[in-house]
Design a protein around this motif. Structure first.
Motif, PDB file in Angstrom:
ATOM      1  N   ASP A 164       0.805  -1.116  -0.208  1.00  0.00           N
ATOM      2  CA  ASP A 164       0.073   0.078  -0.082  1.00  0.00           C
ATOM      3  C   ASP A 164       0.909   1.288  -0.107  1.00  0.00           C
ATOM      4  O   ASP A 164       2.142   1.238   0.518  1.00  0.00           O
ATOM      5  N   LYS A 165       0.512   2.383  -0.396  1.00  0.00           N
ATOM      6  CA  LYS A 165       0.969   3.464  -0.410  1.00  0.00           C
ATOM      7  C   LYS A 165       0.284   4.665   0.332  1.00  0.00           C
ATOM      8  O   LYS A 165      -0.865   4.386   0.539  1.00  0.00           O
ATOM      9  N   ALA A 166       0.910   5.616   0.706  1.00  0.00           N
ATOM     10  CA  ALA A 166       0.620   6.682   1.451  1.00  0.00           C
ATOM     11  C   ALA A 166       0.273   8.062   0.667  1.00  0.00           C
ATOM     12  O   ALA A 166       0.873   8.406  -0.399  1.00  0.00           O
ATOM     13  N   ALA A 167      -1.135   8.414   0.837  1.00  0.00           N
ATOM     14  CA  ALA A 167      -1.244   9.632   0.167  1.00  0.00           C
ATOM     15  C   ALA A 167      -1.404  10.766   1.263  1.00  0.00           C
ATOM     16  O   ALA A 167      -1.924  10.459   2.235  1.00  0.00           O
ATOM     17  N   ILE A 168      -0.555  11.707   0.921  1.00  0.00           N
ATOM     18  CA  ILE A 168      -0.315  12.913   2.079  1.00  0.00           C
ATOM     19  C   ILE A 168      -0.735  14.455   1.267  1.00  0.00           C
ATOM     20  O   ILE A 168      -0.213  14.710   0.454  1.00  0.00           O
ATOM     21  N   VAL A 169      -1.651  14.815   2.255  1.00  0.00           N
ATOM     22  CA  VAL A 169      -2.137  16.179   1.482  1.00  0.00           C
ATOM     23  C   VAL A 169      -1.890  17.350   2.834  1.00  0.00           C
ATOM     24  O   VAL A 169      -2.537  17.028   3.899  1.00  0.00           O
ATOM     25  N   ASP A 170      -1.166  18.206   2.657  1.00  0.00           N
ATOM     26  CA  ASP A 170      -0.852  19.340   3.567  1.00  0.00           C
ATOM     27  C   ASP A 170      -1.857  20.685   3.154  1.00  0.00           C
ATOM     28  O   ASP A 170      -1.703  21.157   2.142  1.00  0.00           O
ATOM     29  N   VAL A 171      -2.592  20.897   4.046  1.00  0.00           N
ATOM     30  CA  VAL A 171      -3.359  22.158   3.609  1.00  0.00           C
ATOM     31  C   VAL A 171      -3.092  23.308   4.667  1.00  0.00           C
ATOM     32  O   VAL A 171      -2.818  23.122   5.792  1.00  0.00           O
ATOM     33  N   THR A 172      -2.884  24.502   4.142  1.00  0.00           N
ATOM     34  CA  THR A 172      -2.544  25.600   4.745  1.00  0.00           C
ATOM     35  C   THR A 172      -3.798  26.782   4.643  1.00  0.00           C
ATOM     36  O   THR A 172      -4.221  27.118   3.950  1.00  0.00           O
ATOM     37  N   VAL A 173      -4.062  26.879   6.117  1.00  0.00           N
ATOM     38  CA  VAL A 173      -5.181  27.736   6.497  1.00  0.00           C
ATOM     39  C   VAL A 173      -4.495  29.115   7.147  1.00  0.00           C
ATOM     40  O   VAL A 173      -3.866  28.837   7.760  1.00  0.00           O
ATOM     41  N   ALA A 174      -5.187  30.016   6.779  1.00  0.00           N
ATOM     42  CA  ALA A 174      -4.936  31.453   7.097  1.00  0.00           C
ATOM     43  C   ALA A 174      -4.771  31.426   8.752  1.00  0.00           C
ATOM     44  O   ALA A 174      -5.914  30.815   9.559  1.00  0.00           O
ATOM     45  N   TYR A 175      -4.121  32.343   9.431  1.00  0.00           N
ATOM     46  CA  TYR A 175      -3.974  32.205  10.677  1.00  0.00           C
ATOM     47  C   TYR A 175      -5.203  32.993  11.505  1.00  0.00           C
ATOM     48  O   TYR A 175      -5.612  32.344  12.488  1.00  0.00           O
ATOM     49  N   GLU A 176      -6.043  33.508  10.779  1.00  0.00           N
ATOM     50  CA  GLU A 176      -7.016  34.069  11.348  1.00  0.00           C
ATOM     51  C   GLU A 176      -8.412  33.432  11.450  1.00  0.00           C
ATOM     52  O   GLU A 176      -9.163  33.654  12.162  1.00  0.00           O
ATOM     53  N   GLU A 177      -8.199  32.245  10.779  1.00  0.00           N
ATOM     54  CA  GLU A 177      -9.309  31.265  10.926  1.00  0.00           C
ATOM     55  C   GLU A 177      -9.249  30.573  12.188  1.00  0.00           C
ATOM     56  O   GLU A 177      -8.129  30.589  12.853  1.00  0.00           O
ATOM     57  N   ASP A 178     -10.528  29.904  12.725  1.00  0.00           N
ATOM     58  CA  ASP A 178     -10.552  29.289  13.859  1.00  0.00           C
ATOM     59  C   ASP A 178     -10.117  27.820  13.554  1.00  0.00           C
ATOM     60  O   ASP A 178     -10.881  26.821  13.057  1.00  0.00           O
ATOM     61  N   VAL A 179      -8.985  27.474  14.397  1.00  0.00           N
ATOM     62  CA  VAL A 179      -8.441  26.301  13.836  1.00  0.00           C
ATOM     63  C   VAL A 179      -9.307  24.853  14.584  1.00  0.00           C
ATOM     64  O   VAL A 179      -9.348  23.980  13.677  1.00  0.00           O
ATOM     65  N   ASP A 180      -9.969  25.192  15.569  1.00  0.00           N
ATOM     66  CA  ASP A 180     -10.858  24.004  15.938  1.00  0.00           C
ATOM     67  C   ASP A 180     -12.023  23.849  15.001  1.00  0.00           C
ATOM     68  O   ASP A 180     -12.328  22.474  14.727  1.00  0.00           O
ATOM     69  N   LYS A 181     -12.478  24.866  14.518  1.00  0.00           N
ATOM     70  CA  LYS A 181     -13.598  24.772  13.439  1.00  0.00           C
ATOM     71  C   LYS A 181     -12.860  23.896  12.136  1.00  0.00           C
ATOM     72  O   LYS A 181     -13.631  23.202  11.610  1.00  0.00           O
ATOM     73  N   VAL A 182     -11.699  24.470  11.907  1.00  0.00           N
ATOM     74  CA  VAL A 182     -11.333  23.797  10.408  1.00  0.00           C
ATOM     75  C   VAL A 182     -11.160  22.307  10.779  1.00  0.00           C
ATOM     76  O   VAL A 182     -11.430  21.588   9.839  1.00  0.00           O
ATOM     77  N   LEU A 183     -10.538  21.989  11.680  1.00  0.00           N
ATOM     78  CA  LEU A 183     -10.224  20.592  12.105  1.00  0.00           C
ATOM     79  C   LEU A 183     -11.407  19.725  12.142  1.00  0.00           C
ATOM     80  O   LEU A 183     -11.418  18.653  11.808  1.00  0.00           O
ATOM     81  N   LYS A 184     -12.580  20.285  12.841  1.00  0.00           N
ATOM     82  CA  LYS A 184     -13.966  19.619  12.604  1.00  0.00           C
ATOM     83  C   LYS A 184     -14.344  19.489  11.560  1.00  0.00           C
ATOM     84  O   LYS A 184     -14.888  18.316  11.051  1.00  0.00           O
TER      85      LYS A 184
ATOM     86  N   PHE B 101     -13.935  24.341   1.636  1.00  0.00           N
ATOM     87  CA  PHE B 101     -13.573  25.269   2.322  1.00  0.00           C
ATOM     88  C   PHE B 101     -14.481  26.635   1.618  1.00  0.00           C
ATOM     89  O   PHE B 101     -14.754  27.535   2.312  1.00  0.00           O
ATOM     90  N   ASP B 102     -14.496  26.425   0.342  1.00  0.00           N
ATOM     91  CA  ASP B 102     -15.299  27.677  -0.404  1.00  0.00           C
ATOM     92  C   ASP B 102     -16.606  27.787   0.244  1.00  0.00           C
ATOM     93  O   ASP B 102     -17.281  28.827   0.408  1.00  0.00           O
ATOM     94  N   ALA B 103     -17.349  26.462   0.434  1.00  0.00           N
ATOM     95  CA  ALA B 103     -18.493  26.434   0.946  1.00  0.00           C
ATOM     96  C   ALA B 103     -18.817  26.856   2.265  1.00  0.00           C
ATOM     97  O   ALA B 103     -19.784  27.650   2.923  1.00  0.00           O
ATOM     98  N   GLU B 104     -17.684  26.754   3.337  1.00  0.00           N
ATOM     99  CA  GLU B 104     -17.733  27.357   4.601  1.00  0.00           C
ATOM    100  C   GLU B 104     -16.987  28.508   4.676  1.00  0.00           C
ATOM    101  O   GLU B 104     -16.948  29.029   5.797  1.00  0.00           O
ATOM    102  N   GLY B 105     -16.574  29.066   3.636  1.00  0.00           N
ATOM    103  CA  GLY B 105     -15.920  30.545   3.584  1.00  0.00           C
ATOM    104  C   GLY B 105     -14.660  30.495   4.519  1.00  0.00           C
ATOM    105  O   GLY B 105     -14.112  31.465   5.154  1.00  0.00           O
ATOM    106  N   ILE B 106     -13.887  29.249   4.503  1.00  0.00           N
ATOM    107  CA  ILE B 106     -12.634  29.225   4.903  1.00  0.00           C
ATOM    108  C   ILE B 106     -11.745  29.796   4.082  1.00  0.00           C
ATOM    109  O   ILE B 106     -11.356  29.205   2.792  1.00  0.00           O
ATOM    110  N   LYS B 107     -10.626  30.523   4.366  1.00  0.00           N
ATOM    111  CA  LYS B 107      -9.640  30.988   3.679  1.00  0.00           C
ATOM    112  C   LYS B 107      -8.370  30.238   3.365  1.00  0.00           C
ATOM    113  O   LYS B 107      -7.537  29.842   4.488  1.00  0.00           O
ATOM    114  N   VAL B 108      -7.750  29.800   2.410  1.00  0.00           N
ATOM    115  CA  VAL B 108      -6.780  28.776   1.974  1.00  0.00           C
ATOM    116  C   VAL B 108      -5.532  29.876   1.841  1.00  0.00           C
ATOM    117  O   VAL B 108      -5.807  30.733   0.906  1.00  0.00           O
ATOM    118  N   SER B 109      -4.559  29.655   2.413  1.00  0.00           N
ATOM    119  CA  SER B 109      -3.509  30.556   2.108  1.00  0.00           C
ATOM    120  C   SER B 109      -2.267  29.831   1.349  1.00  0.00           C
ATOM    121  O   SER B 109      -2.088  28.444   1.394  1.00  0.00           O
TER     122      SER B 109
END
Length: 279
Positions: A190-210, A271-279
């Protein structure tokens, strides 16, 4: 300067042919024999290769069968053995029928000369032995993606002496088996699929994680090539423009790149639907 007397030249040629006609006929017959032997050899290799390919293709249709890549590897090996065997038999036959050299003489000469050329043939022997162990240990098969000495490509042929593999730009690597010391096989397991997502500092991290955790729950059912996950590993690091969150999944071999691209696309939609800003 006098011109060439073509009548004289013609008479000389005809006289030469008349005197040596037996030798000329004999030479022509021997040449035809050699050509016929070579032609038959090529036909045997062609139809033998076709027969092997058809035979091994049928094996892929059986309920209880070997791995497809293993079947392709065995097919290539059988064709390689057939080719070298026919070459040897054709060479001995030509020496016997055309040059009247007895097979016993050939074998004796080979035995006497074997010691003389032994040192020169060491690399050939190493190639064959290494090729045998590559197949015996199933280190890689036809169709596998491998890396050898910094060269990465897909295996196209494994022979007794050489291995051929082609990189993604189309370049063909031809490597003697004895030079294959260390192999990285990218196709097994099996192989690993790794995706790193960068979220703007002003976003609520707990909300983003959920949001990402909920997304991963639905994502695992959406893509059939995912074996395990995806799961949110959490905050990986702090970047120059935002918080880096990592998503991890296990996929079928060879599908990890496709899954990574699909996850990025779906995350962007969420993220677009939730209005979360990706940087």
């Amino acid at each position: 300067m006098k011109g060439i007397n073509w009548n004289r030249v013609q008479l000389i040629i005809l006289e030469f042919i008349r005197i040596n006609q037996d030798k000329i006929v004999f030479t022509i017959v021997k040449m035809f024999q050699a050509i016929i032997i070579i032609g038959i050899s090529f036909l045997i290799i062609k139809f033998g290769s076709l027969t092997f390919r058809r035979f091994f293709e049928r094996q892929k249709e059986f309920k209880y069968k070997l791995d497809i890549k293993r079947i392709d590897t065995l097919c290539a090996l059988c064709i390689s053995v057939l080719r070298y065997t026919v070459y040897f038999i054709a060479g001995v036959t030509i020496l016997q029928s055309v040059f009247n050299i007895n097979a016993t003489t050939i074998i004796t000469a080979a035995g006497v000369g074997g010691l003389a050329i032994g040192f020169g043939a060491q690399s050939l022997v190493k190639d064959v032995i290494t090729g045998f162990f590559i197949l015996l240990e199933d280190q890689f098969s036809v169709g596998d993606t491998i890396t050898i000495d910094g060269m990465t490509g897909t295996v196209e042929e494994i022979g007794l002496r050489i291995t051929k593999f082609r990189n993604f730009t189309g370049d063909l690597y031809i490597l003697p088996n004895s030079e294959i010391k260390k192999v990285t096989n990218h196709t097994r397991g099996d192989k690993a699929a790794i995706v790193d997502v960068t979220v703007a500092y002003e976003e609520d991290v707990d909300k983003v994680l959920k949001i990402l955790e909920k997304f991963c729950e639905t994502c695992s059912k959406k893509f059939e090539n995912i074996i395990e996950g995806p799961t949110v590993l959490g905050i990986l690091n702090f970047g120059s423009s935002g918080v880096i969150i990592r998503i991890f999944a296990k996929t079928i071999c060879g599908k990890q790149g496709e899954i990574e691209r699909e996850i990025r696309k779906e995350v962007k939609k969420v993220f677009d639907a939730e209005g979360i800003k990706v940087s």
